[in-house]
Design an enzyme around this catalytic site. Structure first.
Site, PDB file in Angstrom:
ATOM      1  CG  ASN A   9     -14.615  -2.017  33.236  1.00  5.47           C
ATOM      2  OD1 ASN A   9     -15.814  -1.721  33.297  1.00  5.47           O
ATOM      3  ND2 ASN A   9     -13.721  -1.246  32.636  1.00  5.47           N
ATOM      4  CD1 TRP A  10     -18.627  -7.236  34.474  1.00  8.07           C
ATOM      5  CD2 TRP A  10     -20.816  -7.030  34.920  1.00  8.07           C
ATOM      6  NE1 TRP A  10     -18.976  -8.242  35.345  1.00  8.07           N
ATOM      7  CE2 TRP A  10     -20.315  -8.142  35.635  1.00  8.07           C
ATOM      8  CE3 TRP A  10     -22.166  -6.709  35.057  1.00  8.07           C
ATOM      9  CZ2 TRP A  10     -21.122  -8.925  36.462  1.00  8.07           C
ATOM     10  CZ3 TRP A  10     -22.964  -7.489  35.881  1.00  8.07           C
ATOM     11  CH2 TRP A  10     -22.443  -8.589  36.566  1.00  8.07           C
ATOM     12  CE  LYS A  11     -13.643  -2.560  29.177  1.00 13.85           C
ATOM     13  NZ  LYS A  11     -12.628  -2.579  28.126  1.00 13.85           N
ATOM     14  CD  GLU A 166      -7.534  -1.643  32.186  1.00 13.77           C
ATOM     15  OE1 GLU A 166      -8.000  -2.770  32.357  1.00 13.77           O
ATOM     16  OE2 GLU A 166      -8.222  -0.671  31.821  1.00 13.77           O
ATOM     17  N   GLY A 172      -9.252  -5.244  24.720  1.00 18.90           N
ATOM     18  CA  GLY A 172     -10.278  -5.727  23.799  1.00 18.90           C
ATOM     19  C   GLY A 172      -9.731  -6.153  22.446  1.00 18.90           C
ATOM     20  CB  SER A 212      -6.352  -9.328  25.824  1.00 20.50           C
ATOM     21  OG  SER A 212      -6.938  -8.419  24.911  1.00 20.50           O
ATOM     22  N   GLY A 233     -11.946  -7.140  31.269  1.00 19.97           N
ATOM     23  CA  GLY A 233     -13.079  -6.643  30.487  1.00 19.97           C
ATOM     24  C   GLY A 233     -13.886  -7.800  29.935  1.00 19.97           C
ATOM     25  N   GLY A 234     -13.669  -8.123  28.661  1.00 23.53           N
ATOM     26  CA  GLY A 234     -14.456  -9.132  27.956  1.00 23.53           C
ATOM     27  C   GLY A 234     -14.666 -10.434  28.723  1.00 23.53           C
TER      28      GLY A 234
HETATM   29  P1  13P Z   1     -10.356  -6.595  27.972  1.00 25.73           P
HETATM   30  O1  13P Z   1     -10.110  -7.600  29.078  1.00 25.73           O
HETATM   31  O2  13P Z   1     -11.641  -6.820  27.234  1.00 25.73           O
HETATM   32  O3  13P Z   1      -9.178  -6.436  27.082  1.00 25.73           O
HETATM   33  O4  13P Z   1     -10.567  -5.164  28.699  1.00 25.73           O
HETATM   34  C1  13P Z   1      -9.675  -4.752  29.658  1.00 25.73           C
HETATM   35  C2  13P Z   1     -10.238  -3.537  30.312  1.00 25.73           C
HETATM   36  O5  13P Z   1     -10.374  -2.508  29.684  1.00 25.73           O
HETATM   37  C3  13P Z   1     -10.651  -3.646  31.717  1.00 25.73           C
HETATM   38  O6  13P Z   1     -10.928  -2.404  32.260  1.00 25.73           O
END
Ligand code: 13P
Length: 249
Positions: A9-11, A166, A172, A212, A233-234
């Site tokens: 998920n690149w947000k 999640e 994050g 994370s 995410g990250g």
């Molecule tokens: P992180 O991997 O940055 O914690 O984010 C997880 C997330 O929200 C994926 O949708």
């Protein structure tokens, strides 16, 4: 069918040139995978990403969509629009959508219905906040999030549903649920589905963990029997990190 899935998920990250670099890096890194692999760029970059990856093993998916078929909803994107640019899977219910864009169960129920009407697959996200866990309400919170939105669905709809647990406190933050905490919640979720529907259906559902996940912890988390992959995410913004996570399977 229950599958191992790793979705990035690149947000709200990466403009068009950055998107191109990351996509090319991803294609350079690996040519195949033991898991189903997906990436979710931003709306303006979806079609570009779709065209770049359409002959690869990586599926391009959307981060969100509106529930209405079309109309006066400034700034929104419909299921038909996503489908017209090759998108077949959408993330719904992410905690950032719930928190910053006031998406509640009522809205999510409508979004899920629209996605299903449009024959799209859904990655449905949910998870407790830190105070819920501290007060030992995490199971109840997760149960309600799933029940309120998904338990009105007929059994047949579940072939289009992927679940993503999640915990908000792990997103994050660098703080990950322990593999044991993830397993405990995933087993709880599978049991809820078995009780509401049946064991066969419960065993067919892929349940992803997000929060994370990094190259250093993916193997241990994915090694748990009820964890079928991750929503990243990250670490999905770096091709090498993401592919190391994918290759944890
Ligand atoms: P992180 O991997 O940055 O914690 O984010 C997880 C997330 O929200 C994926 O949708």
């Amino acid at each position: 069918m229950r599958k191992n899935i790793v979705a990035g998920n690149w947000k709200m990250n990466n403009d068009l040139p950055q998107t191109e670099v990351l996509l090319l890096d991803l294609l350079d890194q690996t040519k195949s995978s033991n898991a189903e692999v997906m990436v979710a760029p931003t709306f303006p970059n979806l079609y570009f990403a779709y065209k770049k990856l359409k002959d690869s093993f990586i599926e391009v998916i959307a981060q969100n969509m509106h529930f209405a078929p079309k109309g006066a909803y400034t700034g929104e994107v419909s299921a038909a629009m996503l489908k017209s640019v090759g998108i077949k899977t959408v993330i719904l219910g992410h905690s950032e959508r719930r928190e910053y864009f006031c998406e509640d169960d009522t809205i999510l129920k409508q979004k899920v219905a629209t996605a299903l009407e449009n024959e799209m697959r859904i990655i449905f996200c949910f998870g407790e906040k830190l105070e819920d866990r501290k007060t030992n309400h995490h199971f109840k919170v997760v149960e309600n999030q799933i029940k309120n939105v998904l338990f009105g669905l007929p059994e047949t709809a579940w072939t289009s549903i992927i679940l993503a647990y999640e915990p908000v406190w792990a997103i994050g933050t660098g703080e990950t649920a322990t593999p044991e905490q993830a397993q405990e919640m995933h087993a709880f979720i599978r049991n809820l589905i078995a009780e509401k529907y049946n064991t066969t259906l419960a065993n067919e559902i892929s349940i992803l963990y997000g929060g994370s996940v990094k190259p250093g912890n993916a193997k241990e988390i994915f090694g748990k029997p009820d964890v079928d992959g991750g929503l990243i995410g990250g670490a999905s913004l770096n091709a090498s990190d993401f592919m190391q996570i994918v290759n944890a399977f």
